[in-house]
Design a protein around this motif. Structure first.
Motif, mmCIF file in Angstrom:
data_model
loop_
_atom_site.group_PDB
_atom_site.id
_atom_site.type_symbol
_atom_site.label_atom_id
_atom_site.label_comp_id
_atom_site.label_asym_id
_atom_site.label_seq_id
_atom_site.Cartn_x
_atom_site.Cartn_y
_atom_site.Cartn_z
ATOM 1 N N ALA A 1 0.688 -1.432 -0.214
ATOM 2 C CA ALA A 1 0.050 0.088 0.080
ATOM 3 C C ALA A 1 0.883 1.237 -0.127
ATOM 4 C CB ALA A 1 -0.858 0.028 1.195
ATOM 5 N N PHE A 2 2.027 1.197 0.805
ATOM 6 C CA PHE A 2 3.004 2.313 0.632
ATOM 7 C C PHE A 2 3.465 2.548 -0.756
ATOM 8 C CE2 PHE A 2 7.343 3.461 1.205
ATOM 9 C CZ PHE A 2 7.282 4.588 1.754
ATOM 10 N N MET A 3 4.114 1.290 -1.256
ATOM 11 C CA MET A 3 4.772 1.676 -2.692
ATOM 12 C C MET A 3 3.577 2.090 -3.580
ATOM 13 S SD MET A 3 7.904 0.944 -2.450
ATOM 14 C CE MET A 3 8.300 0.630 -3.934
ATOM 15 N N ALA A 4 2.521 1.945 -3.306
ATOM 16 C CA ALA A 4 1.308 2.294 -4.345
ATOM 17 C C ALA A 4 1.307 3.893 -4.394
ATOM 18 C CB ALA A 4 -0.069 1.879 -3.931
ATOM 19 N N ARG A 5 1.658 4.475 -3.251
ATOM 20 C CA ARG A 5 1.497 6.185 -2.938
ATOM 21 C C ARG A 5 3.037 6.489 -3.414
ATOM 22 N NH1 ARG A 5 -0.576 8.061 2.340
ATOM 23 N NH2 ARG A 5 -0.187 10.058 1.144
ATOM 24 N N VAL A 6 4.157 5.910 -3.680
ATOM 25 C CA VAL A 6 5.491 6.374 -3.823
ATOM 26 C C VAL A 6 5.595 6.848 -5.081
ATOM 27 C CG1 VAL A 6 7.851 6.024 -3.460
ATOM 28 C CG2 VAL A 6 6.434 5.312 -1.811
ATOM 29 N N PRO A 7 6.232 8.002 -5.686
ATOM 30 C CA PRO A 7 6.563 8.109 -7.151
ATOM 31 C C PRO A 7 7.339 7.147 -7.474
ATOM 32 C CG PRO A 7 6.665 10.196 -5.529
ATOM 33 C CD PRO A 7 6.199 8.951 -4.658
ATOM 34 N N SER A 8 7.266 6.786 -8.701
ATOM 35 C CA SER A 8 7.969 5.639 -9.513
ATOM 36 C C SER A 8 9.409 6.127 -9.534
ATOM 37 C CB SER A 8 7.371 5.261 -10.660
ATOM 38 O OG SER A 8 7.274 6.338 -11.526
ATOM 39 N N ASP A 9 9.979 7.435 -9.449
ATOM 40 C CA ASP A 9 11.324 7.606 -9.504
ATOM 41 C C ASP A 9 11.868 7.846 -8.240
ATOM 42 O OD1 ASP A 9 9.774 9.737 -8.897
ATOM 43 O OD2 ASP A 9 10.728 11.249 -10.621
ATOM 44 N N LEU A 10 11.291 7.661 -7.404
ATOM 45 C CA LEU A 10 11.762 7.839 -5.900
ATOM 46 C C LEU A 10 12.434 6.507 -5.376
ATOM 47 C CD1 LEU A 10 12.404 9.769 -3.201
ATOM 48 C CD2 LEU A 10 9.698 9.044 -2.563
ATOM 49 N N LEU A 11 13.717 6.634 -4.957
ATOM 50 C CA LEU A 11 14.438 5.356 -4.520
ATOM 51 C C LEU A 11 13.822 4.854 -3.002
ATOM 52 C CD1 LEU A 11 16.625 3.074 -4.623
ATOM 53 C CD2 LEU A 11 18.268 4.936 -3.768
ATOM 54 N N VAL A 12 13.337 3.689 -2.786
ATOM 55 C CA VAL A 12 13.155 3.236 -1.698
ATOM 56 C C VAL A 12 14.122 2.012 -1.357
ATOM 57 C CG1 VAL A 12 11.167 1.727 -0.583
ATOM 58 C CG2 VAL A 12 10.635 3.678 -2.043
ATOM 59 N N LEU A 13 14.561 2.146 -0.044
ATOM 60 C CA LEU A 13 15.565 1.123 0.618
ATOM 61 C C LEU A 13 14.795 0.468 1.623
ATOM 62 C CD1 LEU A 13 18.693 3.565 0.674
ATOM 63 C CD2 LEU A 13 17.883 2.164 -1.273
ATOM 64 N N LEU A 14 14.690 -0.780 1.503
ATOM 65 C CA LEU A 14 14.069 -1.781 2.361
ATOM 66 C C LEU A 14 15.237 -2.294 3.255
ATOM 67 C CD1 LEU A 14 11.744 -3.048 3.789
ATOM 68 C CD2 LEU A 14 11.502 -4.591 1.775
ATOM 69 N N ASP A 15 15.448 -2.035 4.312
ATOM 70 C CA ASP A 15 16.543 -2.277 5.117
ATOM 71 C C ASP A 15 16.138 -3.728 5.991
ATOM 72 O OD1 ASP A 15 18.555 -2.799 6.995
ATOM 73 O OD2 ASP A 15 18.791 -0.625 7.668
ATOM 74 N N GLU A 16 16.732 -4.636 5.549
ATOM 75 C CA GLU A 16 16.130 -6.140 5.956
ATOM 76 C C GLU A 16 17.445 -6.678 6.904
ATOM 77 O OE1 GLU A 16 12.212 -7.701 3.653
ATOM 78 O OE2 GLU A 16 14.340 -8.220 2.832
#
Length: 369
Positions: free
Chosen positions: A176-191
Motif C-alpha cells: 500500500a505504501f509503494m502504491a503511493r510512492v512516486p516511481s522515480d523515488l528510491l526506496v531502501l528496504l533495510d532487512e
C-alpha cells in the motif's frame, strides 16, 4: 565537538555537529554483552578454515568484484549478477545509495526511532533528514511517511524488522505504501534482521523487486550468519541503481576474508539457520517473561527486544551494567537488549523485574493492570 576544537581547520559545521557512531559498551569481566545485536554463537569451523586460508595472501588486494559471491546470491534470489552489490556491511551500502541519490537541498525520509546510523549518513550526504515518528508500539507509520514525501524527497528508508524496536512492516502495508510512492523515488528496504522473522505477514522484499523498479533491498551476513567482525552485506535491486552505488563506494572495501566467509556460511546455511531458530525461540521466551513481569514489550522480530524505559533509561542502563550486563541505551526513549547466551537470561530478567516494579503507573513501558 565544537568549531573551536578544529584548531582553525575549516570543516562542514553540520558534520562537526554529528556525534560519531558509538559501539555498544563492552561487557564487564564475567558478564554478558547484549548491546550490539551480535550472534552469540562462535563461527563454524568450516568458516574459520575458509578465512584462515586467505591469510596467506594478505599482501594482495581483495577480489574487487566479489563475482563468485554475487553469482551465488543472484542464483539464490533469481536475479542477474549485476543486480547484486556487495558492501562492507549493510550500513556501507546505505551510505552509498543515499550518496548516489541525495545531496544538498534534497530530503531523505525515514521512521524514528529507527537505526541510529540513518541521521549521520543523511547528513554526510549533504541532504536533510525527515523523521516520521513511529507508532506507540514502535512500528512504522507508513501512511505518515508517504505523506511526508515532497518534491525534494530523493530517498525513503523502511527498516523491517525495525532496529531498535523490533517491529515489522507487513507485506500488505508495504505494498500500500509503494502504491503511493512516486516511481522515480528510491526506496531502501533495510532487512538486516530478515532471517530472524517468524511472522508470516512480514514483508519479504526481494520477491517484490520485479514489481517495483525503484526498490532496493539490503541484507547482511553480520547478524544471522555471525560474521559481524568481517563486515559484509549485500544489496539486491535494479542494476542501474546499484551501478550508481558502486560508483559511490570506496574501492576494495569488501575483503577476501569476508567474501569467502560469506560463501562458506551459505554452504553451512542449514546449521546456521538452526542457530537462528534457537535465537528466535529464546527471543520469544524472553519477551513473554518480560510481559509477565509487567513490561509493555513490542512484538519482537529481530534478535533483540525493546524496553521503553523513557526518562528512566540512564538509570536502567546502569542497573543492567552493575549486574554484569551491557545493553544499548537510547536516552530518553528506551533500551535495546540483544538475545545473547542462554545463561544471561536469568540475570537479565532479575534486573528487568526490579526496574519495572519501580516504574510509575501510566509509564509507557509498563503494562496496564
Amino acid at each position: 565537538m565544537s568549531s573551536e576544537d578544529t584548531l582553525g581547520v575549516k570543516l562542514r559545521p553540520e558534520i562537526v555537529s554529528v556525534p560519531p557512531y558509538k559501539q555498544g559498551r563492552p561487557a564487564p569481566a564475567d558478564g554478558f554483552k547484549l548491546s550490539s545485536n551480535e550472534n552469540p554463537y562462535p563461527p563454524l569451523p568450516s568458516v574459520v578454515d575458509a578465512v584462515a586460508a586467505t591469510l596467506r595472501e594478505l599482501n594482495r588486494y581483495p577480489n574487487a568484484t566479489g563475482g563468485d559471491l554475487r553469482a551465488r546470491l543472484a542464483e539464490r534470489h533469481g536475479v542477474g549478477v549485476d543486480e547484486v552489490h556487495l558492501g562492507s556491511g549493510s550500513v556501507a551500502l546505505l551510505a552509498q545509495l543515499i550518496a548516489a541519490a541525495a545531496g544538498v537541498g534534497d530530503e531523505v525520509v525515514y521512521a524514528w526511532r529507527s537505526f541510529e546510523a540513518y541521521p549521520g549518513l543523511v547528513t554526510v550526504s549533504g541532504a536533510t533528514s525527515v523523521q516520521v515518528p513511529v507508532r506507540a508500539d514502535g512500528s512504522h507509520e507508513l501512511e505518515a511517511m508517504a505523506d511526508a514525501i515532497t518534491d525534494r524527497t530523493r530517498v525513503v528508508i523502511v527498516c523491517s524488522p525495525n532496529n531498535p524496536t523490533g517491529t515489522v512492516v507487513t507485506g500488505a502495508e508495504f505494498e500500500a505504501f509503494m502504491a503511493r510512492v512516486p516511481s522515480d523515488l528510491l526506496v531502501l528496504l533495510d532487512e538486516a534482521y530478515y532471517e530472524f522473522v517468524t511472522d508470516d505477514d512480514a514483508v519479504d522484499g526481494i520477491p517484490l523487486l520485479s514489481r517495483y523498479p525503484n526498490l532496493v533491498v539490503l541484507r547482511t551476513f553480520s547478524k544471522a550468519y555471525g560474521l559481524a567482525a568481517l563486515r559484509v552485506g549485500y544489496a539486491v535491486g535494479p542494476a542501474a541503481v546499484l551501478d550508481a552505488a558502486r560508483s559511490a563506494a570506496i574501492p576494495l572495501s569488501v575483503t577476501d576474508a569476508a567474501r569467502v566467509a560469506a560463501l562458506a556460511s551459505i554452504d553451512a546455511e542449514d546449521e546456521l539457520m538452526e542457530r537462528v531458530a534457537r535465537i528466535a525461540m529464546l527471543r520469544d521466551r524472553l519477551r513473554d517473561a518480560l510481559i509477565e513481569q509487567g513490561w509493555n514489550v513490542p512484538v519482537a522480530q529481530g534478535n533483540f527486544v525493546w524496553l521503553a524505559t523513557g526518562e528512566q533509561t540512564a538509570a536502567a542502563n546502569d542497573a543492567f551494567f552493575d549486574a554484569g550486563l551491557t545493553v544499548r541505551a537510547f536516552p530518553p526513549e528506551g533500551i535495546r537488549i540483544s538475545v545473547g547466551e542462554e545463561e544471561s537470561v536469568e540475570k537479565l530478567l532479575q534486573v528487568a523485574g526490579d526496574i519495572v516494579r519501580n516504574l510509575p503507573n501510566g509509564h509507557p513501558g509498563k503494562r496496564l493492570g
